[in-house]
Scaffold this active site. Structure first.
Site, mmCIF file in Angstrom:
data_model
loop_
_atom_site.group_PDB
_atom_site.id
_atom_site.type_symbol
_atom_site.label_atom_id
_atom_site.label_comp_id
_atom_site.label_asym_id
_atom_site.label_seq_id
_atom_site.Cartn_x
_atom_site.Cartn_y
_atom_site.Cartn_z
ATOM 1 C CG ASP A 41 -1.613 1.243 1.459
ATOM 2 O OD1 ASP A 41 -2.320 1.674 0.527
ATOM 3 O OD2 ASP A 41 -1.468 1.850 2.546
ATOM 4 C CG ASP A 85 -1.330 7.659 0.399
ATOM 5 O OD1 ASP A 85 -0.194 7.843 -0.086
ATOM 6 O OD2 ASP A 85 -2.374 8.016 -0.167
HETATM 7 MG MG LIG Z 1 -2.940 3.168 3.409
#
Ligand SMILES: [Mg+2]
Ligand SMILES: [Zn+2]
Length: 210
Positions: free
Chosen positions: A20, A22
């Site tokens: 992922d 962020d």
């Molecule tokens: Mg995230």
């Protein structure tokens, strides 16, 4: 004469660590749009260097519904991704493949669709695998949201949750009702990668024996 290798060994696909973006690789700042707000979580570059050194491929898979919500444009996201790639490459941690989903069912047209690429759907991982010659069944996914872990589980691969970004909030929210718990809850990405390459096999075996 040498025997031909079995098919399995002729397959030159490599496993991926799906990451992922962020809250996992870079700091979660809420709909990241401005380049000045982009900063790496401490240890991220080192973790990505370890992934590459192990012969695995780091691939970033991100939900960017801010596009559907009109908080930002495709160009904004592309700009941030380019800068992130540069920051990582400058630290010898190149990430060639970054994919994101711009959709949200409650967003604006043309992005307000029920797509197959918003995590926990696995569309982007499958796309990355076909474009990057990745071996999905040997891969893992790491993220700060339970939906990242669910993405992994839908593909029957291990899902690791990190406590950076929304991680602690997610643990609080789901810890008593995981559909299926993460294979590991890590302090951060570096801890996740350390565990995966150095301890996970031992932990899995211990769990089976005990
Ligand atoms: Mg995230
Ligand atoms: Zn999508």
């Amino acid at each position: 004469m040498r025997k031909l290798l079995p098919n399995k060994d002729m397959d030159n696909s490599v496993p991926a660590v799906f990451l992922d973006r962020d809250g996992t690789v870079c700091e979660e700042v809420g709909y990241l749009r401005e380049e000045e707000k982009l900063s790496l979580i401490s240890g991220s570059a080192q973790a990505i260097r370890m992934i590459i050194a192990q012969g695995w491929k780091p691939v970033i898979i991100s939900n960017q519904s801010g596009i559907a919500r009109k908080y930002m444009s495709v160009e904004d996201v592309d700009k941030i991704n380019k800068k992130l790639q540069k920051m990582l490459a400058d630290q010898n941690a190149p990430v060639e493949q970054i994919y994101y989903c711009p959709h949200h069912p409650k967003g604006y047209s043309p992005y307000n669709i029920e797509c197959d690429c918003r995590k926990p759907a696995s569309g982007l991982l499958l796309k990355a695998a076909s474009e990057g010659n990745l071996n999905i069944s040997q891969s893992i996914m790491i993220g700060d949201k339970y939906s990242d872990v669910q993405t992994a589980h839908r593909l029957n691969i291990p899902g690791i949750l990190v406590q950076t970004g929304f991680g602690l909030r997610e643990i609080e929210k789901y810890q008593n009702n995981w559909e299926k718990p993460p294979e590991y809850i890590a302090v951060d990405l570096l801890d996740a990668i350390n565990w995966w390459f150095n301890h996970s096999q031992i932990d899995f075996i211990t769990r089976v024996i005990c």
